[in-house]
Design an enzyme around this catalytic site. Structure first.
Site, PDB file in Angstrom:
ATOM      1  N   GLU A   1       7.845 -90.648 -83.981  1.00 56.74           N
ATOM      2  CA  GLU A   1       7.144 -91.758 -84.627  1.00 56.74           C
ATOM      3  C   GLU A   1       5.825 -91.322 -85.243  1.00 56.74           C
ATOM      4  OE1 GLU A   1       4.797 -94.452 -81.585  1.00 56.74           O
ATOM      5  OE2 GLU A   1       6.708 -93.866 -80.711  1.00 56.74           O
TER       6      GLU A   1
ATOM      7  N   ASP B   1       9.927 -94.927 -72.846  1.00 59.86           N
ATOM      8  CA  ASP B   1       8.918 -94.510 -73.808  1.00 59.86           C
ATOM      9  C   ASP B   1       7.676 -94.059 -73.047  1.00 59.86           C
ATOM     10  OD1 ASP B   1       7.202 -94.102 -75.888  1.00 59.86           O
ATOM     11  OD2 ASP B   1       7.338 -96.134 -76.711  1.00 59.86           O
TER      12      ASP B   1
ATOM     13  N   HIS C   1      11.998 -95.297 -85.315  1.00 55.71           N
ATOM     14  CA  HIS C   1      10.939 -96.077 -84.679  1.00 55.71           C
ATOM     15  C   HIS C   1      10.639 -97.266 -85.578  1.00 55.71           C
ATOM     16  CE1 HIS C   1       6.486 -96.724 -83.925  1.00 55.71           C
ATOM     17  NE2 HIS C   1       6.937 -96.709 -82.683  1.00 55.71           N
TER      18      HIS C   1
ATOM     19  N   HIS D   1       5.086 -92.646 -74.557  1.00 58.66           N
ATOM     20  CA  HIS D   1       3.960 -92.997 -75.443  1.00 58.66           C
ATOM     21  C   HIS D   1       2.953 -91.855 -75.607  1.00 58.66           C
ATOM     22  CE1 HIS D   1       1.671 -96.375 -77.378  1.00 58.66           C
ATOM     23  NE2 HIS D   1       2.903 -96.807 -77.537  1.00 58.66           N
TER      24      HIS D   1
ATOM     25  N   GLU E   1      11.325 -90.962 -74.594  1.00 59.94           N
ATOM     26  CA  GLU E   1      10.635 -90.906 -75.878  1.00 59.94           C
ATOM     27  C   GLU E   1       9.208 -90.394 -75.763  1.00 59.94           C
ATOM     28  OE1 GLU E   1       9.130 -94.230 -79.160  1.00 59.94           O
ATOM     29  OE2 GLU E   1      10.891 -94.637 -77.919  1.00 59.94           O
TER      30      GLU E   1
ATOM     31  N   ASP F   1       9.631 -92.996 -88.443  1.00 59.63           N
ATOM     32  CA  ASP F   1       9.273 -94.381 -88.734  1.00 59.63           C
ATOM     33  C   ASP F   1       9.294 -94.547 -90.244  1.00 59.63           C
ATOM     34  OD1 ASP F   1       7.674 -96.732 -89.364  1.00 59.63           O
ATOM     35  OD2 ASP F   1       7.080 -96.744 -87.258  1.00 59.63           O
TER      36      ASP F   1
END
Length: 378
Positions: free
Chosen positions: A234, A182, A283, A184, A208, A256
């Site tokens: 997400e 991830d 997510h 981020h 991700e 999500d």
């Protein structure tokens, strides 16, 4: 059947639950939340409740349209998250009213259990590797890690070297288990193009959110430059926003269910993703209601890859909080068995929720800054 009451509850560690009650005693639960902005979502739920109270809860598709579109201004995380939690609760009511789990209403199961993954943590690379070793011993077949902390626009060799120092022992510790990464949204587009070839050497299950969602239009330059499967979603809130990511060539879509319009919109996202041969891996860094909603889709969507499992959903004994019975969300050999209870398949301990909401949280995300004092992506 008519909706007679809608209540929200802020509960630790950083969650917001919504309870939708009907005149026939059927109650549905949802999880509308923007992490760090719970109060804003709570206020929006209150506004939407003005429309929903008095309505038939089983007209889910119509309610979704009205809640999402009738205010003229549409989209965004706060409105989409408020709609998402209420949508979850309405599906919960629909399943309970008919005595079947939600996935039966969505077309029935295509699998009997859903594969799950969670994140490995630690203060040092050795700590992370040790945690990953324990997770594999516990039965997980996939583990995720965030290989980079605060990053500059084009960071130096030391930053890249620190990623390798984390990933090398971690990859060894995992053995044949999958490694997901991830990023981020901390990488600039040029930094991501620089580093992704190195990350691909570890054969990740997926990488991700390499760049921020506002750069989705440029994501195709990344997917074309690496063999690593790219995942994102997400911070995308509608099927329309996912279209750009799918056209850019992502491999895994990550809506999500507490942000992207709930079960209703995520089913549409999953259907669109299947047309691009893209897998779904929702997510979910939230609580048991959000997780149960994800799983209901996981049992019925053919292109489902894997489900994120936040450790905050479980206590040290492996039980999910705020449930009267933790067994439906029990993890076994890195999977969760198909939920068979009506609605979302879980029973909320209402007394525990009300007690916890007596001390509402005020969780906020950390604020990071670069060495020069400027804002840094968390």
């Amino acid at each position: 059947m008519r909706i007679v009451d809608i209540e929200t509850f802020q509960v630790p560690p950083r969650w917001l639950f919504v309870r939708v009650a009907t005149d026939e005693g059927v109650v549905g639960w949802g999880e509308p939340i923007v992490e760090g902005r719970a109060e804003a979502v709570q206020a929006t739920v209150d506004i939407l409740a003005e429309y929903l109270v008095g309505k038939d809860p089983l007209r889910i598709a119509d309610h979704w349209q009205v809640m999402s579109k009738s205010g003229f201004y549409r989209g965004g995380p706060v409105l989409s998250s408020a709609v998402a939690g209420l949508d979850q609760a309405l599906w919960d009511i629909a399943g309970k009213a008919r005595g079947v789990p939600v996935h039966e209403l969505l077309g029935g199961p295509v699998r009997d259990r859903v594969r799950v993954y969670t994140a490995a943590h630690g203060d040092t690379p050795a700590d992370v590797a040790d945690h990953a070793t324990q997770l594999v011993a516990d039965g997980f077949t996939a583990v995720k890690v965030t290989p980079a902390g605060r990053l500059g626009f084009l960071d130096d060799r030391a930053a890249i070297r620190s990623m390798r120092e984390l990933l090398d022992p971690l990859r060894d510790a995992l053995g044949d288990a999958d490694l997901a990464m991830d990023l981020h949204g901390r990488f600039s587009l040029p930094m991501a193009r620089r580093v992704l070839p190195l990350l691909a050497e570890y054969l990740p299950l997926f990488v991700e959110e390499p760049v921020l969602p506002e750069y989705t239009v440029h994501l195709g330059r990344l997917t074309a430059s690496t063999s690593a499967p790219i995942a994102t979603g997400e911070r995308l809130y509608s099927v329309g926003e996912f279209r750009l990511a799918l056209e850019a060539g992502i491999s895994v879509a990550q809506p999500d269910l507490s942000h992207a319009g709930g079960i209703s919109e995520t089913m549409r996202i999953a259907a669109l993703a299947s047309a691009y041969d893209v897998a779904l891996a929702p997510h979910c860094p939230l609580g048991p209601i959000a997780l149960a909603s994800c799983l209901q889709i996981g049992f019925t969507v053919p292109n489902y890859l894997i489900q994120e499992l936040p450790f905050s959903t479980y206590d040290e004994a492996g039980n999910a909080p705020y449930l009267t019975d933790p067994d439906p969300l029990r993890i076994s050999a890195g999977h969760i068995e198909r939920l068979t209870g009506p609605g979302l398949g879980i029973d909320i301990d209402e007394a525990a929720v009300r007690a916890a909401a007596g001390q509402p949280h005020r969780w906020r995300p950390p604020l990071w800054r670069h060495d020069d004092g400027s804002f840094a992506e968390w």
